[in-house]
Scaffold this motif. Structure first.
Motif, short mmCIF file in Angstrom:
data_model
loop_
_atom_site.label_atom_id
_atom_site.label_comp_id
_atom_site.label_asym_id
_atom_site.label_seq_id
_atom_site.Cartn_x
_atom_site.Cartn_y
_atom_site.Cartn_z
N VAL B 169 -1.01 14.44 2.55
CA VAL B 169 -0.07 15.39 1.88
C VAL B 169 -0.83 16.19 0.63
CG1 VAL B 169 1.97 15.57 1.08
CG2 VAL B 169 1.57 13.97 2.84
N GLU B 170 -0.87 17.37 0.69
CA GLU B 170 -1.13 18.10 -0.30
C GLU B 170 -0.34 18.39 -1.42
OE1 GLU B 170 -3.73 21.87 -0.40
OE2 GLU B 170 -4.41 20.92 1.68
N GLY B 171 -0.54 18.22 -2.51
CA GLY B 171 0.40 18.79 -3.78
C GLY B 171 1.57 17.83 -4.08
N LEU B 172 1.37 16.58 -3.93
CA LEU B 172 2.64 15.68 -4.30
C LEU B 172 3.23 15.74 -5.60
CD1 LEU B 172 2.17 11.78 -2.51
CD2 LEU B 172 3.60 14.00 -1.92
N ASP B 173 4.29 15.80 -5.83
CA ASP B 173 4.60 15.94 -7.14
C ASP B 173 5.22 14.50 -7.81
OD1 ASP B 173 4.88 18.86 -7.40
OD2 ASP B 173 6.32 18.51 -5.88
N ALA B 174 5.64 13.70 -6.87
CA ALA B 174 6.13 12.39 -7.22
C ALA B 174 5.93 11.23 -6.09
CB ALA B 174 7.78 12.37 -7.34
N LEU B 175 6.13 10.20 -6.37
CA LEU B 175 5.73 8.88 -5.28
C LEU B 175 6.97 8.02 -5.71
CD1 LEU B 175 4.04 7.71 -3.28
CD2 LEU B 175 2.64 6.77 -4.95
N ILE B 176 7.31 7.48 -4.82
CA ILE B 176 8.26 6.03 -5.02
C ILE B 176 7.95 4.87 -4.05
CG2 ILE B 176 10.11 7.05 -3.63
CD1 ILE B 176 12.24 5.87 -5.69
N THR B 177 7.93 3.80 -4.74
CA THR B 177 7.51 2.53 -3.88
C THR B 177 8.72 1.52 -4.24
OG1 THR B 177 6.29 1.15 -5.66
CG2 THR B 177 5.12 2.89 -4.17
N GLY B 300 6.30 11.33 -2.08
CA GLY B 300 6.00 10.38 -1.31
C GLY B 300 6.81 9.18 -1.13
N LEU B 301 7.19 8.60 -0.04
CA LEU B 301 8.17 7.44 -0.15
C LEU B 301 7.29 6.45 0.70
CD1 LEU B 301 9.99 10.02 0.32
CD2 LEU B 301 11.66 8.33 0.03
N VAL B 302 7.11 5.34 0.20
CA VAL B 302 6.34 4.14 0.74
C VAL B 302 7.35 3.42 1.54
CG1 VAL B 302 4.81 2.28 0.67
CG2 VAL B 302 4.49 4.06 -0.86
N LEU B 303 7.30 3.27 2.82
CA LEU B 303 7.96 2.43 3.78
C LEU B 303 7.07 1.36 4.03
CD1 LEU B 303 9.34 5.00 6.44
CD2 LEU B 303 10.42 4.10 4.35
N THR B 304 7.48 0.19 3.33
CA THR B 304 6.50 -0.96 3.08
C THR B 304 6.44 -1.89 4.37
OG1 THR B 304 8.61 -1.96 2.23
CG2 THR B 304 6.70 -1.19 0.62
N GLY B 305 7.40 -2.12 4.99
CA GLY B 305 7.02 -3.11 6.21
C GLY B 305 8.30 -2.99 7.45
N GLY B 306 8.02 -3.59 8.59
CA GLY B 306 8.65 -3.40 9.57
C GLY B 306 9.11 -4.55 10.35
N ASN B 307 9.20 -5.91 9.37
CA ASN B 307 9.15 -6.96 10.19
C ASN B 307 10.70 -7.59 9.89
OD1 ASN B 307 6.47 -7.44 10.78
ND2 ASN B 307 5.84 -8.05 8.85
N VAL B 308 11.45 -7.39 11.06
CA VAL B 308 13.09 -7.65 11.14
C VAL B 308 13.34 -8.39 12.06
CG1 VAL B 308 15.09 -6.02 11.36
CG2 VAL B 308 13.02 -5.15 10.21
N ASP B 309 14.32 -9.26 11.65
CA ASP B 309 15.02 -10.04 12.80
C ASP B 309 16.14 -9.23 13.65
OD1 ASP B 309 16.43 -11.62 14.41
OD2 ASP B 309 16.78 -13.23 12.78
N LEU B 310 15.50 -8.83 14.73
CA LEU B 310 16.15 -7.89 15.83
C LEU B 310 17.51 -8.28 16.17
CD1 LEU B 310 13.48 -6.04 17.75
CD2 LEU B 310 14.46 -5.10 15.63
N ASP B 311 17.81 -9.92 16.02
CA ASP B 311 18.98 -10.50 16.24
C ASP B 311 19.85 -10.44 15.26
OD1 ASP B 311 18.43 -10.60 19.22
OD2 ASP B 311 16.92 -12.16 18.58
N ALA B 312 19.62 -10.01 13.87
CA ALA B 312 20.52 -10.30 12.80
C ALA B 312 20.31 -8.93 12.12
CB ALA B 312 20.12 -11.61 12.09
N LEU B 313 20.63 -7.65 12.48
CA LEU B 313 20.67 -6.58 11.72
C LEU B 313 21.69 -6.43 10.56
CD1 LEU B 313 19.53 -4.18 14.63
CD2 LEU B 313 18.18 -5.15 12.89
N PRO B 314 21.61 -5.82 9.64
CA PRO B 314 22.62 -6.05 8.45
C PRO B 314 23.66 -4.99 8.75
CG PRO B 314 20.56 -4.81 7.69
CD PRO B 314 20.24 -5.25 9.02
#
Lengths: 315, 315
Positions: B169-177, B300-314
């Protein structure tokens, strides 16, 4: 537009939709490879614009029109992903889209189609009522019919995903798509065999809507039937040109139960971290069920869409 | 390894992990852009090997060891994504991994760590017991401690995702984690400011674990505290070098309630078609909550992970 597209028309479609459609990624999973005993390459059309491969075909149809035709708009009948895709495609060209939807269709889907800028036309939930209203709209507005699957422009658009996939993955041995009306299966078979005649084509169908499998077995399209499956994208009777394409391209259709499909859907969510709809999961269910077809081979699997009601998951 | 990495060390890390880590895609959504009034670029670390950014840091640590060190293996304490990532990273080098986990940790997560080839060591669920057992294992085996976040090799590994993102991505102004222990936030800040000193750095924290926000406000790390949040990846007290990095890099931390985060999580699933864990959704929740920071900017937004219990969604 009736008939079947050829490879050149699919290439033209790819150029036509390139400014609007996403090049979708291909994802892999070591665990799913191990489960299948094969090299699985998932083409992620759930990440396509509108959340489904349908945008490719609709977009190609819209941008195939000459200016005079385009000015009169487009019309289709679909309360699902194709209706939404045609609305979005029409918006890219700034033309009108009319979408005929049955009374009782899911409200969230209708709202999405309206938000994309289409005009909704409600009719009774029968084939006759749908066809009558579509024909009436064509007469009134002069809008061009863009059929969800029995349309060469639509099939050519869907086939573009194979051109991408075969650039992204070298040496594919086999390709599997879900089979509903057969627009995706036909477009993909024509593109795949245009590039690699020896590639093995497979389709995946729910046992509760196994019309393509039965049609291929008996050598002629079965009669309209009552589908009984959770896979809402795959309840349609296979189209006539689509059936011809499946036969010509020696597509083997594997049928899977909804239970097998739901288990595969959960595997896809867990291992690929992707939201895919239940119809999409038939392809993994089929590969796991009849693993002997795919053992040790490089297999492309088309994940068709990701439009899911997150408040009503099937497990 | 204590202290903070510099940009060169992050570049070295990128070369070191390239054979093993995935280059993760950046996804966008017109609807989410419209909701935020900004241009959002989501860096999809849920599609990283092991389903989380943690593999980058663990892999860099493992491949930073000389052969003699490596032969003695690695050790860490984590029942979550870092434990799993270290097990997977150790497997890429064929060395032993010891993971100290508290009694009562989620069984599915422990099974995943064992499946990845690590040896589990159970201890009482207290910081003292965990540190004692980790130290004891180091004595017995000579294994190298790879701390989940207060480790320069780990931070350098996490920072590699910014090198990728800024190529994508060119020209990012901000980044959030998201901010938990701060390994990701520190590595990303160092990499981002190494390449573009004027880029604005943000962190997202649950209100029930707002130790980084409070530490920055008072100019010193707060005491250990009892976290109260669904965001299981963000309950940790910010590390000492990590806090220094956040201060040096003028990282602004935005706090969000679990309700805001769950709503953002559902938006991410629905619009991006991605399975992301609840901790990951804090970044979108923060951008929507304090939209004035981001209006009209490339974020830029960092999506950190995808390890989820699919039987217990919030939801």
């Amino acid at each position: 537009m009736s008939g079947l597209p050829d490879l050149d028309q699919i290439r033209d479609a790819a150029a036509r939709i390139a400014p609007y459609a996403a090049v979708t990624p291909v994802l892999r999973s070591a665990r799913l490879d191990a489960l299948a005993g094969a090299q699985l390459h998932f083409k992620c059309e759930n990440l396509q614009r509108g959340g489904a491969f349908k945008f490719r075909g609709a977009c190609n149809a819209v941008w195939s029109l000459d200016d005079a035709q385009a000015a009169r708009g487009v019309v289709t009948h679909s309360s699902g992903n194709h209706g939404n895709a045609l609305a979005m495609a029409a918006a890219t060209r700034g033309i009108a889209a009319h979408v005929v939807v049955p009374e009782g269709a899911v409200r969230a889907k209708l709202e999405a189609i309206e938000q994309a800028g289409a005009v909704l036309h409600r009719c009774a939930p029968t084939t006759a009522a749908r066809e009558a209203m579509t024909a009436e709209l064509q007469r009134q507005t002069g809008a061009e019919l863009v059929h969800p699957y029995a349309d060469a422009r639509v099939m050519a658009g869907q086939g573009t995903l194979v051109l991408e996939l075969m650039r992204q993955v070298e040496g594919l041995d086999a390709l599997i798509t879900p089979v509903g009306g057969g627009g995706l299966a036909a477009g993909c078979a024509i593109a795949a065999h245009g590039l690699k005649p020896e590639l093995a084509m497979y389709g995946a169908e729910p046992t509760g809507a196994d019309d393509a499998a039965r049609s291929l077995a008996q050598g002629a399209r079965v009669e309209p039937f009552q589908a009984d499956t959770l896979c809402d994208g795959l309840r349609t009777l296979i189209g006539a040109p689509n059936f011809d394409a499946l036969r010509t391209h020696r597509t083997q259709v594997i049928t899977v139960s909804d239970e097998e499909t739901i288990a595969a859907m959960k595997l896809l969510w867990r291992e690929l971290k992707l939201v895919v709809e239940v119809s999409s999961a038939t392809v993994l269910a089929a590969v796991l069920k009849q693993a002997e077809h795919f053992a040790g081979r490089r297999v492309g699997l088309v994940l068709t869409g990701g439009n899911v009601d997150l408040d009503a998951l099937p497990w």
